[in-house]
Scaffold this active site. Structure first.
Site, PDB file in Angstrom:
ATOM      1  N   HIS A  56       0.868  -1.301  -0.033  1.00  0.00           N
ATOM      2  CA  HIS A  56       0.030   0.037  -0.145  1.00  0.00           C
ATOM      3  C   HIS A  56       0.909   1.247  -0.155  1.00  0.00           C
ATOM      4  CE1 HIS A  56      -3.875  -1.441   0.141  1.00  0.00           C
ATOM      5  NE2 HIS A  56      -3.702  -2.205   1.100  1.00  0.00           N
TER       6      HIS A  56
ATOM      7  N   CYS B 189       0.010   2.422  -4.840  1.00  0.00           N
ATOM      8  CA  CYS B 189      -0.578   3.474  -5.007  1.00  0.00           C
ATOM      9  C   CYS B 189      -0.013   5.012  -4.847  1.00  0.00           C
ATOM     10  CB  CYS B 189      -1.969   3.681  -4.206  1.00  0.00           C
ATOM     11  SG  CYS B 189      -3.205   2.199  -4.709  1.00  0.00           S
TER      12      CYS B 189
END
Length: 452
Positions: free
Chosen positions: A238, A294
């Site tokens: 992440h 991301c």
């Protein structure tokens, strides 16, 4: 001494902003020979001194049930298609026996019979990196940098975090690490004993990707690096954003990476990563970073970012406004309220900065501050305002960007920096909205041969 000590760094600016300080190191991090995996990739490890996240990273303000990467497969994309290609021609000799001359030979091998798919960009001429020192300004020879020949020692830090048993769980990150590890060993002479692998399916607490372990391993990666050494960093997990406190981000946000213990120890900010990995490196040392997360476009805070046309990308506020508006509209159409509100918030921030002039970052000052004479290259999974896909290829979970890198380099090993960026985007086009990014610590001749 900790990189950046005694001069203004991100740590001092964040003293009152959360747990971003330097971990307390008890001893030098040494890379023992990594144990081979004895369990399925998806089997979570026992609790060994860390707590698995119970909720997703907070940076997007998503509700727990809404946070996925992505929340569903891309429209029109059927799972169980594609796959990593079979390995191409190996290096001469076993990887453990490779000498510097063998590695250099791999950089100059004739791959003319391996052209890759017709859709790939095929460089007509691939020039090797120059050995001479380069100068930032030909008229002022006081600031110089040097390309690496990548013929020296080789070290790699590979990080994959699936965030088991949490609403933020991913499925392909540990697989990404295994694929990248095999690729580096079979193609570029990296040795497993010179790799540190941090994944959250391991039993050894030293090998769990906690914040302290990741930072300690980053210090290990750059320690003792010499000109023409080749260092490799891969992160699959992440990523997010947080408020920029030192004014070096055009969008007002720093990129962040989320360790497995982010709930208790916080995220890792791009300024901190730059201080550890980029600042200490000498001219001619190569660090290649592959960040599959991301909002990772500026994860290493490198000052020069390149477009698929091979030119330096300049900040464009009006383009950011249009991009944010389109993302909000698409999220509304697909019913993804979390993405919609995030895009609207980003749009409002961009409009506000345009109206007030508060977003007027001095790009030249940032480049001077973040410039490095070392040869640092980063391919990131998406722009700062994009998400990256947790995909399925050939029935195997994987990060879309990690998949595209290995596939392109396996099917057409002779690449320039520009053709590699273009071909990675070609692999993802039509299946994913994300666009891999290329950035560098110095001005880059994108038509030079991509070497590792």
């Amino acid at each position: 001494m900790y990189p950046g000590a005694g001069r203004p760094t991100y740590h001092k600016q964040q003293e009152q902003k959360g747990p971003y300080g330097q971990p307390q190191y008890q001893q030098q991090y040494a890379p023992p020979y990594p144990e081979r995996y004895q369990q399925p990739y998806y089997q979570p490890p026992p609790h060994d001194g860390y707590s698995r996240p119970s909720m997703p990273p907070p940076s997007h303000n998503y509700a727990a049930a809404q946070y996925e990467r992505p929340s569903c497969p891309p429209p029109g994309y059927a799972p169980h298609q594609g796959g990593f290609p079979a390995p191409g021609p190996p290096l001469q000799g076993r990887p453990r026996d490779l000498m510097r001359s063998d590695i250099q030979m791999n950089h100059s091998m004739d791959y003319s019979n391996i052209q890759g798919p017709a859709s790939y960009t095929r460089p007509e001429f691939v020039a090797p990196p120059p050995q001479e020192r380069q100068f930032l300004d030909p008229g002022n020879r006081s600031v110089e940098y040097q390309y690496s020949q990548c013929t020296g020692n080789r070290k790699a830090l590979l990080i994959g975090i699936n965030y088991f048993n949490s609403s933020a769980e991913l499925r392909g990150c540990i697989n990404d690490v295994q694929n990248i590890k095999n690729f580096l060993i079979s193609r570029y002479g990296y040795r497993e004993e010179n790799m540190v692998i941090l994944t959250d399916d391991q039993h050894d607490p030293v090998r769990i990707p906690t914040k302290a372990n990741i930072l300690r391993a980053m210090h290990w990666l750059v320690q003792g690096a010499q000109p023409n050494d080749s260092l490799f960093l891969h992160y699959s997990g992440h990523g997010g954003e947080t408020e920029d406190l030192d004014g070096d981000e055009q969008d007002g946000k720093d990129s962040t990476l989320y360790p497995v213990d982010f709930e208790t120890n916080g995220h890792i900010v791009d300024d901190e990563i730059h201080d550890i990995l980029v600042k200490p490196l000498a001219p001619g040392v190569r660090l290649t970073a592959l960040i599959d997360a991301c909002h990772s476009g500026s994860a290493l805070d490198l000052p020069y970012m390149y477009s698929t046309k091979g030119i330096i990308k300049e900040p464009n506020v009006w383009k950011d406004i249009g991009s944010n508006s389109m993302q909000a509209a698409m999220a509304y159409v697909t019913g993804n309220t979390g993405d919609m509100f995030t895009s609207l918030k980003s749009l409002a921030s961009t409009v506000s900065r345009k109206a007030t002039g508060s977003g007027g970052v001095d790009t030249e000052r940032v480049r001077q501050t973040k410039f490095s004479p070392a040869d640092v290259i980063m391919f990131s999974g998406s722009k700062d305002n994009q998400t990256s896909a947790d995909a399925v290829e050939n029935g195997v979970a994987t990060g879309a960007m990690s998949y595209s890198f290995v596939k392109v380099m396996s099917q057409q090993p002779q690449q320039t920096y520009l053709s590699l960026l273009q071909n990675m985007r070609t692999e993802l086009k039509g299946k994913y909205t994300q666009k891999p990014q290329l950035s560098c610590s110095h001005p880059l001749d994108v038509n030079l041969q991509f070497v590792l």
